[in-house]
Design an enzyme around this catalytic site. Structure first.
Site, PDB file in Angstrom:
ATOM      1  N   ASP A   8       7.991  12.627  22.654  1.00 17.98           N
ATOM      2  CA  ASP A   8       7.096  12.501  21.497  1.00 17.98           C
ATOM      3  C   ASP A   8       6.794  11.047  21.155  1.00 17.98           C
ATOM      4  O   ASP A   8       6.512  10.710  20.003  1.00 17.98           O
ATOM      5  CB  ASP A   8       7.693  13.206  20.265  1.00 17.98           C
ATOM      6  CG  ASP A   8       8.117  14.628  20.557  1.00 17.98           C
ATOM      7  OD1 ASP A   8       7.282  15.391  21.065  1.00 17.98           O
ATOM      8  OD2 ASP A   8       9.291  14.967  20.303  1.00 17.98           O
ATOM      9  N   GLU A   9       6.819  10.180  22.170  1.00 19.87           N
ATOM     10  CA  GLU A   9       6.589   8.755  21.905  1.00 19.87           C
ATOM     11  C   GLU A   9       5.112   8.385  21.821  1.00 19.87           C
ATOM     12  O   GLU A   9       4.767   7.287  21.385  1.00 19.87           O
ATOM     13  CB  GLU A   9       7.229   7.894  23.010  1.00 19.87           C
ATOM     14  CG  GLU A   9       8.708   8.074  23.184  1.00 19.87           C
ATOM     15  CD  GLU A   9       9.048   9.099  24.254  1.00 19.87           C
ATOM     16  OE1 GLU A   9      10.203   9.128  24.687  1.00 19.87           O
ATOM     17  OE2 GLU A   9       8.135   9.863  24.655  1.00 19.87           O
TER      18      GLU A   9
ATOM     19  N   GLY B 275       0.627  10.617  25.574  1.00 19.62           N
ATOM     20  CA  GLY B 275      -0.738  11.086  25.754  1.00 19.62           C
ATOM     21  C   GLY B 275      -1.756  10.030  25.380  1.00 19.62           C
ATOM     22  O   GLY B 275      -2.749   9.823  26.081  1.00 19.62           O
TER      23      GLY B 275
ATOM     24  N   ASN C 203       6.277  23.114  27.587  1.00 21.94           N
ATOM     25  CA  ASN C 203       7.336  22.930  26.592  1.00 21.94           C
ATOM     26  C   ASN C 203       7.248  21.586  25.897  1.00 21.94           C
ATOM     27  O   ASN C 203       8.143  21.188  25.167  1.00 21.94           O
ATOM     28  CB  ASN C 203       8.718  23.077  27.234  1.00 21.94           C
ATOM     29  CG  ASN C 203       8.925  22.150  28.420  1.00 21.94           C
ATOM     30  OD1 ASN C 203       7.970  21.701  29.040  1.00 21.94           O
ATOM     31  ND2 ASN C 203      10.164  21.877  28.761  1.00 21.94           N
TER      32      ASN C 203
ATOM     33  N   GLY D 260       4.132  18.513  24.374  1.00 22.57           N
ATOM     34  CA  GLY D 260       2.719  18.358  24.049  1.00 22.57           C
ATOM     35  C   GLY D 260       2.332  16.914  23.842  1.00 22.57           C
ATOM     36  O   GLY D 260       3.160  16.066  23.500  1.00 22.57           O
TER      37      GLY D 260
ATOM     38  N   THR E  39      12.502  25.586  24.033  1.00 24.34           N
ATOM     39  CA  THR E  39      11.318  26.099  23.340  1.00 24.34           C
ATOM     40  C   THR E  39      11.095  27.577  23.616  1.00 24.34           C
ATOM     41  O   THR E  39      10.171  28.171  23.065  1.00 24.34           O
ATOM     42  CB  THR E  39      10.061  25.319  23.774  1.00 24.34           C
ATOM     43  OG1 THR E  39       9.903  25.441  25.199  1.00 24.34           O
ATOM     44  CG2 THR E  39      10.172  23.857  23.391  1.00 24.34           C
TER      45      THR E  39
ATOM     46  N   ARG F 136      15.692  29.236  45.021  1.00 20.13           N
ATOM     47  CA  ARG F 136      14.758  29.671  46.067  1.00 20.13           C
ATOM     48  C   ARG F 136      14.287  31.112  45.878  1.00 20.13           C
ATOM     49  O   ARG F 136      14.050  31.837  46.841  1.00 20.13           O
ATOM     50  CB  ARG F 136      15.361  29.469  47.464  1.00 20.13           C
ATOM     51  CG  ARG F 136      15.549  28.004  47.794  1.00 20.13           C
ATOM     52  CD  ARG F 136      16.462  27.810  48.964  1.00 20.13           C
ATOM     53  NE  ARG F 136      17.791  28.343  48.680  1.00 20.13           N
ATOM     54  CZ  ARG F 136      18.928  27.787  49.100  1.00 20.13           C
ATOM     55  NH1 ARG F 136      18.893  26.682  49.813  1.00 20.13           N
ATOM     56  NH2 ARG F 136      20.080  28.332  48.829  1.00 20.13           N
TER      57      ARG F 136
ATOM     58  N   GLN G  94       7.959  15.315  28.764  1.00 18.68           N
ATOM     59  CA  GLN G  94       9.265  15.001  28.181  1.00 18.68           C
ATOM     60  C   GLN G  94       9.562  13.497  28.276  1.00 18.68           C
ATOM     61  O   GLN G  94       8.655  12.706  28.151  1.00 18.68           O
ATOM     62  CB  GLN G  94      10.388  15.838  28.810  1.00 18.68           C
ATOM     63  CG  GLN G  94      10.335  17.307  28.445  1.00 18.68           C
ATOM     64  CD  GLN G  94       9.331  18.062  29.283  1.00 18.68           C
ATOM     65  OE1 GLN G  94       9.247  17.893  30.481  1.00 18.68           O
ATOM     66  NE2 GLN G  94       8.566  18.916  28.653  1.00 18.68           N
TER      67      GLN G  94
ATOM     68  N   GLY H  16       5.872  22.775  16.493  1.00 19.29           N
ATOM     69  CA  GLY H  16       5.771  22.596  15.051  1.00 19.29           C
ATOM     70  C   GLY H  16       7.098  22.288  14.395  1.00 19.29           C
ATOM     71  O   GLY H  16       7.177  22.110  13.177  1.00 19.29           O
TER      72      GLY H  16
ATOM     73  N   VAL I  33      -0.891   0.941  16.477  1.00 18.22           N
ATOM     74  CA  VAL I  33      -0.875   0.693  15.033  1.00 18.22           C
ATOM     75  C   VAL I  33      -1.604   1.796  14.248  1.00 18.22           C
ATOM     76  O   VAL I  33      -1.889   1.643  13.076  1.00 18.22           O
ATOM     77  CB  VAL I  33      -1.489  -0.690  14.699  1.00 18.22           C
ATOM     78  CG1 VAL I  33      -0.604  -1.804  15.234  1.00 18.22           C
ATOM     79  CG2 VAL I  33      -2.911  -0.813  15.247  1.00 18.22           C
ATOM     80  N   GLY I  34      -1.882   2.907  14.907  1.00 17.44           N
ATOM     81  CA  GLY I  34      -2.563   4.030  14.273  1.00 17.44           C
ATOM     82  C   GLY I  34      -2.791   5.120  15.292  1.00 17.44           C
ATOM     83  O   GLY I  34      -2.586   4.925  16.493  1.00 17.44           O
TER      84      GLY I  34
END
Length: 428
Positions: free
Chosen positions: A13-14, A17, A38, A40, A128, A142, A223, A301, A413-414
């Site tokens: 979550d850093e 994206g 799992n 986003g 999740t 396998r 992740q 969420g 910064v945003g």
């Protein structure tokens, strides 16, 4: 022209994206190489928010070819839901390529994931419940189902039958659930086959040829480092390789072809799920960070656990990934604090650790050693150069760079695509 890996340097979550999206207009291919739906990514473009779970962020950049690599596990329902949602908003998804060797999440693995987590009770991992772990387990055992299996119904039925021989015993005898039939599973998977077929390709061959031709390929991790199945806080980790090495195994591109490894790291720290988190704040300050940063999972969420910046984690991430650059995100969240602590080491039963303890028990008992820097009150969301930042914000970033072992090349910064300060060219 480089091959660049972009990955999370904490527990996820850093803002990977956004970092990937910013580079998107300058690259030819963006490859997701691990994980599934799992996790986003949230990307904001011209005030429009896009929440992606399975698709690579590069799908939002015109002219970029997005690729789902062989290291990803694919929930076909989610894949086409995401594609349809983007199509409705006018995003061109026609360039998407999917590796024939990627594994598919069958419906029975979602069931097993959920009932297993409930069965573990207090020992739960915090998954999740989307079938990711069981599908990676099938891959290693396998008995997995791959994308290419959808195009041979006989082979598909054989593989599903082999998997369910074992899993139905578990569902019925241990979890008191009904048995799942081969027929219903095969029918569920085949429903997607013809729509998926045009996207399927030998993506490893395509990517290697692209690099041969001097094109730029960006590898996007799902992740993050501290959730890597080998190098994270095991067993409270994901089931795939989220470090730089995973970019090679999850895409079919060799390690000698990787030019840059960019770690994305928040100006503070968060994690979702169970497991150790030395700088976690279980007080009003932690709640303040959560609200200021909007720290709720893009996929689940769930409220994220929040804490101060952890330089021990940053140094560890730099080492195991071979980071060449850091992108520090959400610096604006810290605006308004009189003092901003940074964890520079751990204290474990009276012993100081400047590097990550190799013993998981020591990580669980680690007490952060902090130093405090002066905060700032000025709104920094309009800053576009480093010199425009308040002096104390500059000092904070420079201190993070000094104690993290990797240069800070960009600062968020945003939330918007444009809200970034670039200090060094990530593709230069």
């Amino acid at each position: 022209m480089p091959a660049v890996v972009v990955l999370g340097a904490q527990w996820g979550d850093e803002g990977k994206g956004k970092a990937t999206d910013q580079l998107g207009s300058r690259v030819d291919y963006v490859v997701k190489f691990n994980g599934g739906n799992n996790a986003g990514h949230t990307v904001v473009i011209d005030g429009e928010k896009y929440a992606l779970h399975l698709l690579p962020s590069g799908i939002l950049s015109p002219g970029v070819t997005p690729v789902i690599g062989n290291g990803v596990v694919i929930d076909l329902t989610v894949l086409f839901q995401e594609i349809d949602a983007l199509d409705v908003r006018g995003v061109d998804t026609s360039r998407l390529l999917v590796s024939a060797n990627a594994h598919i999440i069958p419906p029975y693995n979602r069931t097993i994931d959920k009932v297993t987590e409930r069965f573990l009770g207090k020992r739960r991992i915090g998954t999740t419940g989307r079938g990711i772990g069981p599908t990676y387990a099938d891959k290693i055992s396998r008995v997995g189902i791959r994308v290419q299996d959808l195009f041979d119904e006989h082979i598909l039925a054989q593989k599903v039958e082999g998997a369910l021989d074992q899993k139905n015993h578990l569902l019925v005898k241990v979890y008191n659930r009904r048995a799942i039939t081969v027929e219903e599973t095969v029918a569920d998977l085949l429903a997607y086959a013809e729509r998926l077929r045009p996207m399927v390709a030998d993506t490893a061959l395509i990517l290697n040829k692209a690099l041969d031709e001097g094109k730029t390929v960006l590898f996007e991790a799902g992740q993050a480092t501290m959730l890597d199945v080998d190098h994270g806080t095991y067993p409270f980790v994901t089931s795939s390789s989220a470090t730089a090495g995973g970019a090679c195994t999850g895409s079919g591109v060799g390690p000698t072809r990787i030019d840059r490894v960019v770690g994305v790291i928040k100006a503070y720290t968060t994690r979702v799920g169970e497991g150790p988190f030395p700088t976690e704040l279980l007080d009003d300050t932690g709640e303040w960070l959560r609200k200021q940063g909007g720290e709720y999972g893009t996929t689940t969420g769930r409220p994220r656990r929040c804490g101060w910046y952890d330089a021990v984690v940053a140094r560890y991430s730099s080492r195991v990934n071979g980071l060449t650059d850091l992108v520090v995100t959400k610096l604006d969240t810290l605006t308004g604090l009189a003092k901003v602590p940074i964890c520079v080491a751990y204290d474990v039963h009276g012993t100081r650790y400047d590097e990550m303890p190799f013993d998981q028990s020591d990580v669980h008992h680690a007490v952060p050693v902090y130093e405090e820097l002066d905060g700032w009150w000025e709104d920094i969301t309009a800053c576009r150069t480093f010199d425009e930042l308040p002096v104390n914000a500059q000092r904070y970033v420079l201190r993070l760079e000094e104690i993290s072992g990797t240069r800070v090349s960009a600062i968020g910064v945003g939330p918007g695509r444009e809200a970034t300060i670039v200090r060094h060219d990530l593709l230069g």
